[in-house]
Scaffold this motif. Sequence first.
Motif, PDB file in Angstrom:
ATOM      1  N   THR A 153       0.834  -1.203   0.000  1.00 17.60           N
ATOM      2  CA  THR A 153       0.000   0.000   0.000  1.00 17.60           C
ATOM      3  C   THR A 153       0.871   1.256   0.000  1.00 17.60           C
ATOM      4  OG1 THR A 153      -1.575  -1.248   1.327  1.00 17.60           O
ATOM      5  CG2 THR A 153      -1.911   1.144   1.217  1.00 17.60           C
ATOM      6  N   VAL A 154       1.888   1.256   0.836  1.00 16.87           N
ATOM      7  CA  VAL A 154       2.727   2.445   0.989  1.00 16.87           C
ATOM      8  C   VAL A 154       3.604   2.648  -0.242  1.00 16.87           C
ATOM      9  CG1 VAL A 154       4.649   3.418   2.313  1.00 16.87           C
ATOM     10  CG2 VAL A 154       2.707   2.392   3.507  1.00 16.87           C
ATOM     11  N   GLN A 155       4.208   1.558  -0.708  1.00 19.61           N
ATOM     12  CA  GLN A 155       5.178   1.698  -1.796  1.00 19.61           C
ATOM     13  C   GLN A 155       4.545   2.071  -3.123  1.00 19.61           C
ATOM     14  OE1 GLN A 155       7.377  -1.963  -1.817  1.00 19.61           O
ATOM     15  NE2 GLN A 155       8.831  -1.201  -0.301  1.00 19.61           N
ATOM     16  N   THR A 156       3.266   1.767  -3.305  1.00 20.31           N
ATOM     17  CA  THR A 156       2.649   2.055  -4.598  1.00 20.31           C
ATOM     18  C   THR A 156       1.808   3.323  -4.563  1.00 20.31           C
ATOM     19  OG1 THR A 156       0.812   0.621  -4.005  1.00 20.31           O
ATOM     20  CG2 THR A 156       2.578  -0.365  -5.321  1.00 20.31           C
ATOM     21  N   ASP A 157       1.769   3.990  -3.396  1.00 23.76           N
ATOM     22  CA  ASP A 157       0.925   5.189  -3.283  1.00 23.76           C
ATOM     23  C   ASP A 157       1.580   6.377  -3.992  1.00 23.76           C
ATOM     24  OD1 ASP A 157      -1.502   6.224  -1.308  1.00 23.76           O
ATOM     25  OD2 ASP A 157      -0.025   7.779  -1.807  1.00 23.76           O
ATOM     26  N   GLU A 158       0.862   6.941  -4.921  1.00 26.01           N
ATOM     27  CA  GLU A 158       1.405   8.044  -5.721  1.00 26.01           C
ATOM     28  C   GLU A 158       1.839   9.227  -4.861  1.00 26.01           C
ATOM     29  OE1 GLU A 158       2.112   8.160  -8.877  1.00 26.01           O
ATOM     30  OE2 GLU A 158       1.370   6.127  -9.216  1.00 26.01           O
ATOM     31  N   ARG A 159       1.044   9.515  -3.836  1.00 23.91           N
ATOM     32  CA  ARG A 159       1.375  10.677  -3.004  1.00 23.91           C
ATOM     33  C   ARG A 159       2.686  10.454  -2.253  1.00 23.91           C
ATOM     34  NH1 ARG A 159      -4.096  10.174   0.038  1.00 23.91           N
ATOM     35  NH2 ARG A 159      -3.383   8.073  -0.364  1.00 23.91           N
ATOM     36  N   VAL A 160       2.917   9.198  -1.882  1.00 20.32           N
ATOM     37  CA  VAL A 160       4.169   8.882  -1.188  1.00 20.32           C
ATOM     38  C   VAL A 160       5.346   9.067  -2.131  1.00 20.32           C
ATOM     39  CG1 VAL A 160       5.491   7.080  -0.014  1.00 20.32           C
ATOM     40  CG2 VAL A 160       3.019   7.264   0.372  1.00 20.32           C
ATOM     41  N   ILE A 161       5.178   8.572  -3.348  1.00 20.69           N
ATOM     42  CA  ILE A 161       6.266   8.681  -4.326  1.00 20.69           C
ATOM     43  C   ILE A 161       6.562  10.151  -4.616  1.00 20.69           C
ATOM     44  CG2 ILE A 161       6.905   8.167  -6.719  1.00 20.69           C
ATOM     45  CD1 ILE A 161       5.090   5.575  -6.304  1.00 20.69           C
ATOM     46  N   THR A 162       5.516  10.934  -4.783  1.00 20.27           N
ATOM     47  CA  THR A 162       5.702  12.363  -5.041  1.00 20.27           C
ATOM     48  C   THR A 162       6.378  13.045  -3.850  1.00 20.27           C
ATOM     49  OG1 THR A 162       3.633  12.262  -6.261  1.00 20.27           O
ATOM     50  CG2 THR A 162       4.497  14.455  -5.802  1.00 20.27           C
ATOM     51  N   ALA A 163       5.969  12.660  -2.655  1.00 17.53           N
ATOM     52  CA  ALA A 163       6.538  13.286  -1.456  1.00 17.53           C
ATOM     53  C   ALA A 163       8.032  13.046  -1.370  1.00 17.53           C
ATOM     54  CB  ALA A 163       5.844  12.748  -0.209  1.00 17.53           C
ATOM     55  N   TYR A 164       8.467  11.900  -1.843  1.00 18.00           N
ATOM     56  CA  TYR A 164       9.900  11.619  -1.852  1.00 18.00           C
ATOM     57  C   TYR A 164      10.536  12.107  -3.151  1.00 18.00           C
ATOM     58  CZ  TYR A 164       9.777   8.997   2.517  1.00 18.00           C
ATOM     59  OH  TYR A 164       9.669   8.656   3.828  1.00 18.00           O
ATOM     60  N   LEU A 165      10.032  13.226  -3.637  1.00 13.85           N
ATOM     61  CA  LEU A 165      10.595  13.916  -4.800  1.00 13.85           C
ATOM     62  C   LEU A 165      10.638  13.054  -6.054  1.00 13.85           C
ATOM     63  CD1 LEU A 165      13.516  15.714  -2.968  1.00 13.85           C
ATOM     64  CD2 LEU A 165      11.343  16.723  -3.709  1.00 13.85           C
ATOM     65  N   GLY A 166       9.640  12.190  -6.186  1.00 15.66           N
ATOM     66  CA  GLY A 166       9.556  11.401  -7.402  1.00 15.66           C
ATOM     67  C   GLY A 166      10.483  10.204  -7.418  1.00 15.66           C
ATOM     68  N   ALA A 167      11.365  10.148  -6.438  1.00 13.64           N
ATOM     69  CA  ALA A 167      12.283   9.011  -6.413  1.00 13.64           C
ATOM     70  C   ALA A 167      11.588   7.815  -5.796  1.00 13.64           C
ATOM     71  CB  ALA A 167      13.517   9.372  -5.596  1.00 13.64           C
ATOM     72  N   PRO A 168      11.659   6.650  -6.454  1.00 11.71           N
ATOM     73  CA  PRO A 168      11.041   5.485  -5.842  1.00 11.71           C
ATOM     74  C   PRO A 168      11.740   5.159  -4.526  1.00 11.71           C
ATOM     75  CG  PRO A 168      12.316   4.842  -7.785  1.00 11.71           C
ATOM     76  CD  PRO A 168      12.313   6.337  -7.732  1.00 11.71           C
ATOM     77  N   LEU A 169      10.984   4.603  -3.585  1.00  9.58           N
ATOM     78  CA  LEU A 169      11.569   4.242  -2.308  1.00  9.58           C
ATOM     79  C   LEU A 169      12.621   3.168  -2.523  1.00  9.58           C
ATOM     80  CD1 LEU A 169       8.402   4.137  -0.058  1.00  9.58           C
ATOM     81  CD2 LEU A 169       9.936   6.022  -0.533  1.00  9.58           C
ATOM     82  N   GLU A 170      13.676   3.283  -1.776  1.00 13.98           N
ATOM     83  CA  GLU A 170      14.788   2.345  -1.895  1.00 13.98           C
ATOM     84  C   GLU A 170      14.296   0.895  -1.791  1.00 13.98           C
ATOM     85  OE1 GLU A 170      18.217   0.746   0.952  1.00 13.98           O
ATOM     86  OE2 GLU A 170      17.603   2.820   1.288  1.00 13.98           O
ATOM     87  N   GLY A 171      14.756   0.054  -2.691  1.00 14.48           N
ATOM     88  CA  GLY A 171      14.398  -1.360  -2.630  1.00 14.48           C
ATOM     89  C   GLY A 171      13.018  -1.654  -3.194  1.00 14.48           C
ATOM     90  N   THR A 172      12.442  -0.711  -3.918  1.00 11.41           N
ATOM     91  CA  THR A 172      11.113  -0.939  -4.465  1.00 11.41           C
ATOM     92  C   THR A 172      11.153  -0.784  -5.980  1.00 11.41           C
ATOM     93  OG1 THR A 172      10.418   1.352  -4.452  1.00 11.41           O
ATOM     94  CG2 THR A 172      10.113   0.120  -2.423  1.00 11.41           C
ATOM     95  N   THR A 173      10.157  -1.322  -6.617  1.00 10.57           N
ATOM     96  CA  THR A 173      10.041  -1.076  -8.053  1.00 10.57           C
ATOM     97  C   THR A 173       9.176   0.149  -8.235  1.00 10.57           C
ATOM     98  OG1 THR A 173       8.331  -2.744  -7.927  1.00 10.57           O
ATOM     99  CG2 THR A 173      10.369  -3.363  -9.044  1.00 10.57           C
ATOM    100  N   PRO A 174       9.563   1.035  -9.140  1.00 13.39           N
ATOM    101  CA  PRO A 174       8.764   2.239  -9.319  1.00 13.39           C
ATOM    102  C   PRO A 174       7.354   1.911  -9.800  1.00 13.39           C
ATOM    103  CG  PRO A 174      10.576   2.153 -10.929  1.00 13.39           C
ATOM    104  CD  PRO A 174      10.712   0.948 -10.059  1.00 13.39           C
TER     105      PRO A 174
END
Length: 269
Positions: free
Chosen positions: A241-262
């Motif tokens: 849920t967290v890794q695929t949430d668009e708002r989360v990805i945007t909040a981290y400046l568009g960079a995918p979270l470490e260890g995740t697939t974008p």
Amino acid sequence: MTTAAAPLLDVTGVTMRFGGLTAVNDVSLTVGEGEIIGLIGPNGAGKTTFFNCLTGLYVPTEGSVRYRGTLLPPKPHLVTQAGIARTFQNIRLFANMTVLENVLVGRHTRTREGVFSAILRGPGYHRAEREGREKAMELLAFTGLAEKADHLARNLPYGEQRKLEIARALASEPGLLLLDEPTAGMNPQETRAAEELVFAIRDKGVSILVIEHDMRFIFNLCDRTAVLVQGEKIVEGDRETVQTDERVITAYLGAPLEGTTPAVTETDQ
Ligand SMILES: Nc1ncnc2c1ncn2[C@@H]1O[C@H](COP(=O)(O)OP(=O)(O)OP(=O)(O)O)[C@@H](O)[C@H]1O
Ligand SMILES: [Mg+2]
């Protein structure tokens, strides 16, 4: 009527304002018995401020914090007494005390021996002191610091100072432990060991709420993770849920979270 067991920690609508700045905005969160819950978010998102609101360091502008169904008074020592312990992002040890002494200080809220007993140094005092040392040594063994018991806290490497903070927090015999960036400054090996330590603490029956920037650490450990951005909880859920949430990805400046697939893959051609 009996209702389902109340969560261990029940935070409702906590807001913390500093003048014109809303550092935490209407955040609600629960931690159940035996859970490990993660709290992530970019720098300045309000994570530490949220911890400070839970532990009585700050009096929230709005909202309530219940522990085992009881409203917590915003006084640090009463929060500790109720059963919540914490570590600090900026390590707060007694640098010139030994490792063992630092843990003994943490036990303070759980010792029944009062001032008079200490002055008179009667049998109760000596028994309490002996028991206190035994318990503190057990905690040092548990956190892997037993051999350093007589070292001054300031001489410990950084990673071990973080572990000592955890040992000291555990000395107050909490039901809930709040960890603020427990692996900051640790090398990868120490970080993996810290994961094992957190699981071991949970297995002792202590629930955990942990702030971390290390996503691998968070997703390896946590049953649920909440994301704070600019003081607001934007999402909460499992890893997926967290890794695929668009708002989360945007909040981290568009960079995918470490260890995740974008979630969004774009070829820049
Ligand atoms: N006592 C205070 N007075 C005024 N502003 C504060 C106070 N404490 C925190 N803030 C502000 O609140 C905001 C949130 O800070 P906080 O330390 O909670 O963030 P954080 O999520 O823990 O960040 P980091 O990941 O860098 O530790 C920041 O803008 C900070 O400057
Ligand atoms: Mg912080």
